[in-house]
Every structure is written in C-alpha cells, then in structure tokens.
Design a protein around this motif. Sequence first.
Motif, PDB file in Angstrom:
ATOM      1  N   ALA A 155     -16.767 -27.608  -3.487  1.00 26.75           N
ATOM      2  CA  ALA A 155     -16.418 -26.211  -3.739  1.00 26.75           C
ATOM      3  C   ALA A 155     -17.507 -25.276  -3.246  1.00 26.75           C
ATOM      4  CB  ALA A 155     -16.178 -25.999  -5.239  1.00 26.75           C
ATOM      5  N   THR A 156     -18.767 -25.683  -3.384  1.00 23.88           N
ATOM      6  CA  THR A 156     -19.877 -24.858  -2.908  1.00 23.88           C
ATOM      7  C   THR A 156     -19.856 -24.750  -1.395  1.00 23.88           C
ATOM      8  OG1 THR A 156     -21.208 -25.583  -4.804  1.00 23.88           O
ATOM      9  CG2 THR A 156     -22.379 -24.527  -2.982  1.00 23.88           C
ATOM     10  N   ALA A 157     -19.576 -25.860  -0.729  1.00 24.22           N
ATOM     11  CA  ALA A 157     -19.508 -25.856   0.739  1.00 24.22           C
ATOM     12  C   ALA A 157     -18.415 -24.921   1.240  1.00 24.22           C
ATOM     13  CB  ALA A 157     -19.276 -27.271   1.252  1.00 24.22           C
ATOM     14  N   ALA A 158     -17.388 -24.711   0.423  1.00 23.61           N
ATOM     15  CA  ALA A 158     -16.265 -23.864   0.841  1.00 23.61           C
ATOM     16  C   ALA A 158     -16.587 -22.387   0.772  1.00 23.61           C
ATOM     17  CB  ALA A 158     -15.041 -24.165  -0.027  1.00 23.61           C
ATOM     18  N   VAL A 159     -17.668 -22.008   0.059  1.00 21.10           N
ATOM     19  CA  VAL A 159     -17.953 -20.576  -0.107  1.00 21.10           C
ATOM     20  C   VAL A 159     -19.244 -20.122   0.573  1.00 21.10           C
ATOM     21  CG1 VAL A 159     -16.689 -20.509  -2.289  1.00 21.10           C
ATOM     22  CG2 VAL A 159     -19.161 -20.871  -2.320  1.00 21.10           C
ATOM     23  N   VAL A 160     -20.063 -21.064   1.084  1.00 19.35           N
ATOM     24  CA  VAL A 160     -21.276 -20.639   1.791  1.00 19.35           C
ATOM     25  C   VAL A 160     -20.875 -20.008   3.120  1.00 19.35           C
ATOM     26  CG1 VAL A 160     -22.740 -22.400   0.724  1.00 19.35           C
ATOM     27  CG2 VAL A 160     -21.574 -22.906   2.884  1.00 19.35           C
ATOM     28  N   PRO A 161     -21.712 -19.124   3.671  1.00 21.61           N
ATOM     29  CA  PRO A 161     -21.349 -18.408   4.893  1.00 21.61           C
ATOM     30  C   PRO A 161     -21.641 -19.183   6.175  1.00 21.61           C
ATOM     31  CG  PRO A 161     -23.419 -17.572   4.063  1.00 21.61           C
ATOM     32  CD  PRO A 161     -22.941 -18.585   3.059  1.00 21.61           C
ATOM     33  N   PHE A 162     -21.445 -20.497   6.150  1.00 19.54           N
ATOM     34  CA  PHE A 162     -21.590 -21.315   7.357  1.00 19.54           C
ATOM     35  C   PHE A 162     -20.819 -22.604   7.132  1.00 19.54           C
ATOM     36  CE2 PHE A 162     -25.197 -22.238   4.570  1.00 19.54           C
ATOM     37  CZ  PHE A 162     -25.166 -23.625   4.478  1.00 19.54           C
ATOM     38  N   ASP A 163     -20.537 -23.312   8.195  1.00 17.40           N
ATOM     39  CA  ASP A 163     -19.845 -24.586   8.098  1.00 17.40           C
ATOM     40  C   ASP A 163     -20.842 -25.665   7.714  1.00 17.40           C
ATOM     41  OD1 ASP A 163     -17.383 -23.523   8.831  1.00 17.40           O
ATOM     42  OD2 ASP A 163     -17.774 -23.789  10.978  1.00 17.40           O
ATOM     43  N   GLY A 164     -20.602 -26.325   6.596  1.00 16.87           N
ATOM     44  CA  GLY A 164     -21.524 -27.356   6.145  1.00 16.87           C
ATOM     45  C   GLY A 164     -20.831 -28.366   5.257  1.00 16.87           C
ATOM     46  N   GLU A 165     -21.537 -29.445   4.988  1.00 13.42           N
ATOM     47  CA  GLU A 165     -21.000 -30.515   4.144  1.00 13.42           C
ATOM     48  C   GLU A 165     -21.729 -30.520   2.816  1.00 13.42           C
ATOM     49  OE1 GLU A 165     -20.451 -35.407   4.147  1.00 13.42           O
ATOM     50  OE2 GLU A 165     -21.089 -34.344   5.971  1.00 13.42           O
ATOM     51  N   GLY A 166     -20.980 -30.517   1.726  1.00 18.93           N
ATOM     52  CA  GLY A 166     -21.572 -30.515   0.403  1.00 18.93           C
ATOM     53  C   GLY A 166     -21.849 -31.913  -0.107  1.00 18.93           C
ATOM     54  N   SER A 167     -22.936 -32.060  -0.840  1.00 22.59           N
ATOM     55  CA  SER A 167     -23.280 -33.349  -1.428  1.00 22.59           C
ATOM     56  C   SER A 167     -24.134 -33.124  -2.670  1.00 22.59           C
ATOM     57  CB  SER A 167     -24.043 -34.227  -0.421  1.00 22.59           C
ATOM     58  OG  SER A 167     -25.260 -33.604  -0.036  1.00 22.59           O
ATOM     59  N   VAL A 168     -24.319 -34.183  -3.444  1.00 19.16           N
ATOM     60  CA  VAL A 168     -25.162 -34.137  -4.635  1.00 19.16           C
ATOM     61  C   VAL A 168     -26.483 -34.802  -4.282  1.00 19.16           C
ATOM     62  CG1 VAL A 168     -25.385 -34.790  -7.058  1.00 19.16           C
ATOM     63  CG2 VAL A 168     -23.128 -34.270  -6.115  1.00 19.16           C
ATOM     64  N   GLN A 169     -27.569 -34.019  -4.272  1.00 18.85           N
ATOM     65  CA  GLN A 169     -28.878 -34.545  -3.916  1.00 18.85           C
ATOM     66  C   GLN A 169     -29.955 -33.911  -4.781  1.00 18.85           C
ATOM     67  OE1 GLN A 169     -30.017 -34.992   0.244  1.00 18.85           O
ATOM     68  NE2 GLN A 169     -27.959 -34.413   0.890  1.00 18.85           N
ATOM     69  N   PHE A 170     -31.001 -34.717  -5.092  1.00 21.39           N
ATOM     70  CA  PHE A 170     -32.141 -34.215  -5.854  1.00 21.39           C
ATOM     71  C   PHE A 170     -31.686 -33.532  -7.153  1.00 21.39           C
ATOM     72  CE2 PHE A 170     -33.367 -34.193  -1.376  1.00 21.39           C
ATOM     73  CZ  PHE A 170     -34.544 -34.919  -1.410  1.00 21.39           C
ATOM     74  N   ASP A 171     -30.709 -34.131  -7.826  1.00 26.88           N
ATOM     75  CA  ASP A 171     -30.191 -33.579  -9.083  1.00 26.88           C
ATOM     76  C   ASP A 171     -29.623 -32.180  -8.908  1.00 26.88           C
ATOM     77  OD1 ASP A 171     -30.774 -35.846 -10.532  1.00 26.88           O
ATOM     78  OD2 ASP A 171     -32.747 -35.145 -11.142  1.00 26.88           O
ATOM     79  N   GLY A 172     -29.138 -31.871  -7.729  1.00 26.19           N
ATOM     80  CA  GLY A 172     -28.573 -30.552  -7.475  1.00 26.19           C
ATOM     81  C   GLY A 172     -27.467 -30.605  -6.444  1.00 26.19           C
ATOM     82  N   ILE A 173     -27.008 -29.447  -6.051  1.00 33.60           N
ATOM     83  CA  ILE A 173     -25.913 -29.328  -5.100  1.00 33.60           C
ATOM     84  C   ILE A 173     -26.480 -28.884  -3.753  1.00 33.60           C
ATOM     85  CG2 ILE A 173     -23.720 -28.195  -4.605  1.00 33.60           C
ATOM     86  CD1 ILE A 173     -23.747 -30.057  -7.090  1.00 33.60           C
ATOM     87  N   GLU A 178     -25.237 -26.915  10.657  1.00 32.94           N
ATOM     88  CA  GLU A 178     -26.067 -26.542  11.799  1.00 32.94           C
ATOM     89  C   GLU A 178     -26.646 -25.143  11.649  1.00 32.94           C
ATOM     90  OE1 GLU A 178     -23.982 -26.981  15.436  1.00 32.94           O
ATOM     91  OE2 GLU A 178     -23.702 -29.150  15.252  1.00 32.94           O
ATOM     92  N   ASP A 179     -25.943 -24.269  10.945  1.00 34.14           N
ATOM     93  CA  ASP A 179     -26.370 -22.873  10.838  1.00 34.14           C
ATOM     94  C   ASP A 179     -27.013 -22.511   9.513  1.00 34.14           C
ATOM     95  OD1 ASP A 179     -25.370 -22.310  13.410  1.00 34.14           O
ATOM     96  OD2 ASP A 179     -23.348 -22.037  12.597  1.00 34.14           O
ATOM     97  N   GLY A 180     -27.205 -23.493   8.649  1.00 34.63           N
ATOM     98  CA  GLY A 180     -27.819 -23.160   7.373  1.00 34.63           C
ATOM     99  C   GLY A 180     -27.915 -24.352   6.439  1.00 34.63           C
ATOM    100  N   VAL A 181     -28.760 -24.216   5.435  1.00 39.15           N
ATOM    101  CA  VAL A 181     -28.936 -25.238   4.408  1.00 39.15           C
ATOM    102  C   VAL A 181     -29.087 -24.533   3.062  1.00 39.15           C
ATOM    103  CG1 VAL A 181     -30.385 -27.101   3.541  1.00 39.15           C
ATOM    104  CG2 VAL A 181     -30.088 -26.812   5.998  1.00 39.15           C
TER     105      VAL A 181
END
Length: 279
Positions: A155-173, A178-181
């Motif tokens: 859901a977070t990946a769907a609202v950020v202002p760039f194309d990205g893949e969401g995952s659970v890392q370091f106890d967070g989201i 390519e255009d942002g992290v």
Amino acid sequence: MTVVDALRRPEYTGADRCWPCTAVNLAIVLLVSLLAVPVSGPGAVLVLTGGVALIYLRGYVVPGTPAFAPRLVRALGLAPYFEHVAPTPRSRPDRESDDLAADHDPAALLDAMLRAGVLRDGDDGDLYLTDKFEAAWTDEMATLRDADEAALATATAAVVPFDGEGSVQFDGISVEGEDGVVWLRPVHARADVAAVRAMEQFGVPERIRAPAASPLRLFTPECPDCGGVLAETTVTDGCCGGTMNPSETPNRRVVACDDCGVEVRDLGVVGVDEQRPDD
C-alpha cells in the motif's frame, strides 16, 4: 522471510545489544529452567535453550526488560560491569527518509489543504482538521490496521511519488525504486497511506498528497496502530535509557499512544533543567 528473520530484532542485538538487558534476561531464563527441573528435565532444557536463542535473536525475552533491567543492574551495583551500548545507525537503514516525499512547498501545501477542506482555520488562529476529513482519515487508518506489514508495504508503494517495490525491512516499511527510496516506521506508514487515501477522496491534487502526508501527522487524530488516544509524554532514548548515569540520559517529548505506547510524533529533546510534562 524465515521464522528466524521474523524473530530477529537488530535494533537490540549486535553492536546495539544492551548488556544489562541481556544479563538480566539470562539470569531469569536460568532461574526458570532450574525451577522446571523437578517437574520435567526435558522441559527445563527446552526453557533454557529456547530462552537463550530468543535472547540471542531479540536482545531480550522478558516483556518490559528495557524499562526495568538497567535500574535493576544499577541497584545491584553491577553497572560498571555492564556498559550500555547506545543504538547506532545500524539499527535503521541509512536510507531512512521518514517521509513519503521530502521536498515540498509549505505554503502550497497549506493552500491546497484549505481549499480541499482538509484543514480549517480555527477561531483561535490555529489550524484544525475538518470533521469530514478526520472521519475519512480515521476510517482509512482502521482499514490499514487490519493489514499485515507486507500488505502495508504494498500500500505504501502505491502512494509514493515514484515507481518502487514495497517490502518489510529493518523492522519498517521500505519502498525502493530507480527514482527514490523511502523507509518508514510502520506507525507512520499507516498514518501516511491513510492520509493520502483520504486526500484522494477530497480531490487533493495527486502531486500534493504524498508531500502533505508528513506535515499532516501534526493533526493525527488517533493512534494509527491501535486507534487509541494520543497524548504528550516523555521517553528516554536508547533501548534501556541512554548511558548508565541517569543524569546524562537524553529525554524527548513525544506524542504517543496511551494504550499501546507507540510514538507518533517527536517533539524534541527535554533539557536537564527544563520542566517536563507529567506522564
């Protein structure tokens, strides 16, 4: 993600391990296993090996350890033997952003929020959420509360202002593209994603939604994680309270949930001589 990965708490292990917490937990696990010997030898071995494994993976196994372990170690006069190791950036990734979108024009965001009916001017000159937007935001947070963290990452990946893949890392989201992290604590991801979804209902332009999510945290109406009441309180940095000298412990004012304790907003460090709000 394996079971072991799910159990790990990197912020409390490795270079960030709190040795007072570890020592107290090892002592408790050993005592419980000894008490279990007359009842069941194999059970005692299971308690011992399972407890040690959890302490190795998570830093501690007894709930509430960070609150009482350092005080107990100091009371027993053992503080010189258990130097506290404060958290380092390794406990969170260097790419932590804490925002869906960092760059924004405050004046443009405020104008958009007022025009869309997200915020309103109060009679006292302060800004407030409109009743309708508050209801929409809390409804969206309630929906996300039922989602697991993998679904929250999507859901977070769907609202950020760039194309990205969401995952659970370091106890967070985490969302990487390519255009942002972006990396967010789950409580902020729930609040921000819910805010973006609510802003969409109010016709807020898409380019404004993600940048406005972080500023809107100032108006978070309820705990994003459990729906509880938010209140200002003080917390101590570090997994067990900073250094072993209480007078040197940095305290922060935060807005946190009365029910589950999660921190929603950081209000800054409390000075040694500064008046602190009652918890």
